[in-house]
Design a protein around this motif. Structure first.
Motif, PDB file in Angstrom:
ATOM      1  N   VAL A  74      -8.998  -4.245   6.250  1.00  0.00           N
ATOM      2  CA  VAL A  74      -9.606  -2.998   5.761  1.00  0.00           C
ATOM      3  C   VAL A  74      -8.481  -2.147   5.197  1.00  0.00           C
ATOM      4  O   VAL A  74      -7.488  -1.874   5.886  1.00  0.00           O
ATOM      5  CB  VAL A  74     -10.343  -2.258   6.879  1.00  0.00           C
ATOM      6  CG1 VAL A  74     -10.910  -0.936   6.356  1.00  0.00           C
ATOM      7  CG2 VAL A  74     -11.461  -3.126   7.440  1.00  0.00           C
ATOM      8  N   THR A  75      -8.633  -1.720   3.958  1.00  0.00           N
ATOM      9  CA  THR A  75      -7.503  -1.091   3.270  1.00  0.00           C
ATOM     10  C   THR A  75      -7.967  -0.090   2.228  1.00  0.00           C
ATOM     11  O   THR A  75      -9.123  -0.126   1.784  1.00  0.00           O
ATOM     12  CB  THR A  75      -6.634  -2.171   2.593  1.00  0.00           C
ATOM     13  OG1 THR A  75      -5.456  -1.572   2.036  1.00  0.00           O
ATOM     14  CG2 THR A  75      -7.396  -2.891   1.498  1.00  0.00           C
ATOM     15  N   SER A  76      -7.058   0.793   1.866  1.00  0.00           N
ATOM     16  CA  SER A  76      -7.285   1.704   0.746  1.00  0.00           C
ATOM     17  C   SER A  76      -5.970   1.922   0.011  1.00  0.00           C
ATOM     18  O   SER A  76      -4.964   2.245   0.646  1.00  0.00           O
ATOM     19  CB  SER A  76      -7.818   3.052   1.235  1.00  0.00           C
ATOM     20  OG  SER A  76      -7.891   3.963   0.142  1.00  0.00           O
ATOM     21  N   PRO A  77      -5.956   1.757  -1.317  1.00  0.00           N
ATOM     22  CA  PRO A  77      -4.743   2.058  -2.079  1.00  0.00           C
ATOM     23  C   PRO A  77      -4.650   3.521  -2.491  1.00  0.00           C
ATOM     24  O   PRO A  77      -3.707   3.907  -3.188  1.00  0.00           O
ATOM     25  CB  PRO A  77      -4.906   1.171  -3.311  1.00  0.00           C
ATOM     26  CG  PRO A  77      -6.388   1.143  -3.537  1.00  0.00           C
ATOM     27  CD  PRO A  77      -7.012   1.182  -2.162  1.00  0.00           C
ATOM     28  N   GLY A  78      -5.619   4.326  -2.064  1.00  0.00           N
ATOM     29  CA  GLY A  78      -5.658   5.734  -2.477  1.00  0.00           C
ATOM     30  C   GLY A  78      -6.784   5.970  -3.458  1.00  0.00           C
ATOM     31  O   GLY A  78      -7.930   5.582  -3.206  1.00  0.00           O
ATOM     32  N   LYS A  79      -6.486   6.592  -4.573  1.00  0.00           N
ATOM     33  CA  LYS A  79      -7.505   6.899  -5.563  1.00  0.00           C
ATOM     34  C   LYS A  79      -7.973   5.650  -6.289  1.00  0.00           C
ATOM     35  O   LYS A  79      -7.253   4.657  -6.379  1.00  0.00           O
ATOM     36  CB  LYS A  79      -6.962   7.918  -6.574  1.00  0.00           C
ATOM     37  CG  LYS A  79      -6.649   9.283  -5.975  1.00  0.00           C
ATOM     38  CD  LYS A  79      -6.128  10.244  -7.039  1.00  0.00           C
ATOM     39  CE  LYS A  79      -5.835  11.617  -6.446  1.00  0.00           C
ATOM     40  NZ  LYS A  79      -5.312  12.562  -7.459  1.00  0.00           N
ATOM     41  N   ALA A  80      -9.182   5.705  -6.806  1.00  0.00           N
ATOM     42  CA  ALA A  80      -9.729   4.591  -7.583  1.00  0.00           C
ATOM     43  C   ALA A  80      -8.796   4.267  -8.747  1.00  0.00           C
ATOM     44  O   ALA A  80      -8.268   5.168  -9.402  1.00  0.00           O
ATOM     45  CB  ALA A  80     -11.118   4.952  -8.098  1.00  0.00           C
ATOM     46  N   GLY A  81      -8.597   2.975  -8.979  1.00  0.00           N
ATOM     47  CA  GLY A  81      -7.686   2.530 -10.031  1.00  0.00           C
ATOM     48  C   GLY A  81      -6.298   2.209  -9.529  1.00  0.00           C
ATOM     49  O   GLY A  81      -5.509   1.592 -10.258  1.00  0.00           O
ATOM     50  N   SER A  82      -5.971   2.601  -8.298  1.00  0.00           N
ATOM     51  CA  SER A  82      -4.663   2.280  -7.732  1.00  0.00           C
ATOM     52  C   SER A  82      -4.633   0.813  -7.291  1.00  0.00           C
ATOM     53  O   SER A  82      -5.664   0.212  -6.991  1.00  0.00           O
ATOM     54  CB  SER A  82      -4.364   3.186  -6.530  1.00  0.00           C
ATOM     55  OG  SER A  82      -4.376   4.549  -6.912  1.00  0.00           O
ATOM     56  N   ILE A  83      -3.440   0.254  -7.257  1.00  0.00           N
ATOM     57  CA  ILE A  83      -3.259  -1.166  -6.940  1.00  0.00           C
ATOM     58  C   ILE A  83      -2.799  -1.299  -5.499  1.00  0.00           C
ATOM     59  O   ILE A  83      -1.923  -0.569  -5.038  1.00  0.00           O
ATOM     60  CB  ILE A  83      -2.240  -1.795  -7.901  1.00  0.00           C
ATOM     61  CG1 ILE A  83      -2.777  -1.764  -9.336  1.00  0.00           C
ATOM     62  CG2 ILE A  83      -1.927  -3.233  -7.515  1.00  0.00           C
ATOM     63  CD1 ILE A  83      -1.784  -2.237 -10.367  1.00  0.00           C
ATOM     64  N   GLY A  84      -3.384  -2.258  -4.783  1.00  0.00           N
ATOM     65  CA  GLY A  84      -3.039  -2.422  -3.382  1.00  0.00           C
ATOM     66  C   GLY A  84      -3.246  -3.829  -2.871  1.00  0.00           C
ATOM     67  O   GLY A  84      -2.951  -4.811  -3.559  1.00  0.00           O
ATOM     68  N   ALA A  85      -3.808  -3.929  -1.670  1.00  0.00           N
ATOM     69  CA  ALA A  85      -3.881  -5.205  -0.966  1.00  0.00           C
ATOM     70  C   ALA A  85      -4.731  -6.244  -1.698  1.00  0.00           C
ATOM     71  O   ALA A  85      -4.409  -7.422  -1.684  1.00  0.00           O
ATOM     72  CB  ALA A  85      -4.411  -4.977   0.449  1.00  0.00           C
ATOM     73  N   ARG A  86      -5.823  -5.816  -2.290  1.00  0.00           N
ATOM     74  CA  ARG A  86      -6.689  -6.803  -2.944  1.00  0.00           C
ATOM     75  C   ARG A  86      -5.940  -7.543  -4.051  1.00  0.00           C
ATOM     76  O   ARG A  86      -6.030  -8.767  -4.159  1.00  0.00           O
ATOM     77  CB  ARG A  86      -7.939  -6.122  -3.507  1.00  0.00           C
ATOM     78  CG  ARG A  86      -8.807  -7.055  -4.370  1.00  0.00           C
ATOM     79  CD  ARG A  86     -10.176  -6.464  -4.594  1.00  0.00           C
ATOM     80  NE  ARG A  86     -10.982  -6.551  -3.366  1.00  0.00           N
ATOM     81  CZ  ARG A  86     -12.112  -5.863  -3.174  1.00  0.00           C
ATOM     82  NH1 ARG A  86     -12.539  -5.028  -4.109  1.00  0.00           N
ATOM     83  NH2 ARG A  86     -12.791  -6.016  -2.063  1.00  0.00           N
TER      84      ARG A  86
END
Length: 392
Positions: A74-86
């Protein structure tokens, strides 16, 4: 100096007290011991690609402890459009599910409730939080309550790192890098973690895409590549572009091929560096996915970069870095993991400021000279088994 030492000791005491309270709260919420077997396991880790890369050894330690469980990140990169775990972990075989939410999704009470309901429906047996290092104490307590409200049968992982008296802490307290910090958390729960364990599982598709991209860019398979990553999320972390050009010219003159990496917003800067270095440089900025960038880095002899997520990708695939650091953070906390890297930073009187914008013209990062970076690159390349000799 005596006052600073006292402040550092006070920060240690605050850390110990706050974490004792967090652990007591977790034991009250989940009085039994960690389950030996679990059917459904949640790992909660928010952040961008660097945060995710640093968490991989801790995540994999949890997976090894529960080899047959359904593992959800379960993760969040912050604002929509940001790049992260997925973008980094999608398709990795030992992760069964990645649940991503964005800041906008939980901006309202209704959104927060919907997220908790979604998590509760998954009926997690085990919930492990891998907290971000700057998480406020109130946020950690909130996350603990969310885990309990989501119905997790057992939870663990909340840790507090105070920023109180930050300059004094820098002088007198030691800080592990982020990989080691997260491993210490999972080891304290009884998971056996290895700090060299970064199973990213880059695919044949990633390899073919990078090979095709390099072919189109005129990079031969026999070229010994050095990657540059001149971007950084925070403006104070950016070493001047013209200095990257000078380093690139020096390395290109020795016969190395410079490959400049970056995201879409970095394209003008990366193109400028590649153009200034000339025919022995190419910009791939905006042309690679996160996993394709990992494949590029894995093929490089070295990465020269600012303090950014790219250095943690390089460390994960075993590529040594020359990393250029400001003094805005705790010393060592975000250094690339492993002894193979060269980290350059300069002491300034305004160290450990945590500022996102520097009122002193980024003087700590600008204090790093071109010759120092070239010398550090030379030390790294001298350790590389396939390093080319200097061109006379």
């Amino acid at each position: 100096m005596p006052l600073a030492r006292q402040q550092a000791l006070a920060a240690r005491a605050l850390r110990a007290s706050a974490n004792a309270i967090l652990q007591s709260a977790a034991r009250c919420a989940w009085p039994r011991r960690r389950p030996i077997d679990a059917k459904r396991v949640c790992i909660y880790r928010i952040g961008n690609i660097g945060d995710t890369a640093c968490a991989i050894p801790a995540m994999h330690a949890i997976r090894r402890a529960y080899p047959t469980a359904h593992l959800t990140v379960v993760t969040s990169p912050g604002k929509a459009g940001s790049i992260g775990a997925r973008e980094l972990l999608e398709g990795v075989s030992w992760i069964d599910e990645i649940v991503v939410y964005h800041a906008e999704d939980i901006a309202s009470a209704r959104g927060r409730l919907e997220l908790v309901r979604s998590l509760r429906a998954r009926k997690f047996d085990v919930w492990i939080e891998l907290p971000v290092v700057a998480a406020p104490l109130a946020t950690l307590f909130r996350n603990l309550i969310v885990a309990r409200s989501a119905g997790a049968r057992w939870g663990f992982g909340w840790r507090y790192e105070p920023r109180f008296a930050a300059p004094a802490q820098t002088l007198f307290n030691d800080f592990p890098d982020e990989v080691d910090r997260l491993l210490e958390i999972v080891r304290s729960a009884g998971f056996a973690g290895e700090d060299t364990d970064f199973p990213l599982e880059l695919t044949d598709s990633n390899q073919r895409a990078v090979t095709d991209l390099l072919d189109r860019a005129g990079v031969a398979a026999s070229d010994l590549m050095i990657a540059f990553a001149p971007g950084a999320k925070l403006e104070p972390n950016r070493w001047p572009v013209d200095r990257f050009v000078e380093v690139g010219n020096s390395l290109a003159a020795r016969g190395y091929r410079i490959v400049v990496l970056g995201g879409g917003s970095d394209v003008p800067m990366c193109d400028r560096i590649a153009k200034a270095v000339g025919r022995n440089a190419v910009s791939l900025a905006g042309k690679t996915s996160v996993r394709e960038s990992c494949e590029v880095l894995a093929r490089c002899a070295m990465l020269v970069c600012n303090d950014s997520g790219v250095q943690h990708l390089a460390a994960a695939v075993g590529t040594p870095c020359v990393s250029l650091f400001t003094r805005r953070e705790f010393r060592g906390m975000w250094w690339p993991h492993g002894p193979q890297h060269e980290v350059l930073l300069k002491d300034v009187e305004c160290h450990t400021c945590f500022l996102d914008a520097c009122p002193f013209d980024n003087k700590c990062i600008k204090a790093i000279g071109v010759d120092e970076v070239i010398a550090a690159a030379g030390r790294v390349l001298a350790r590389h088994p396939d390093a080319k000799p200097q061109v006379a």
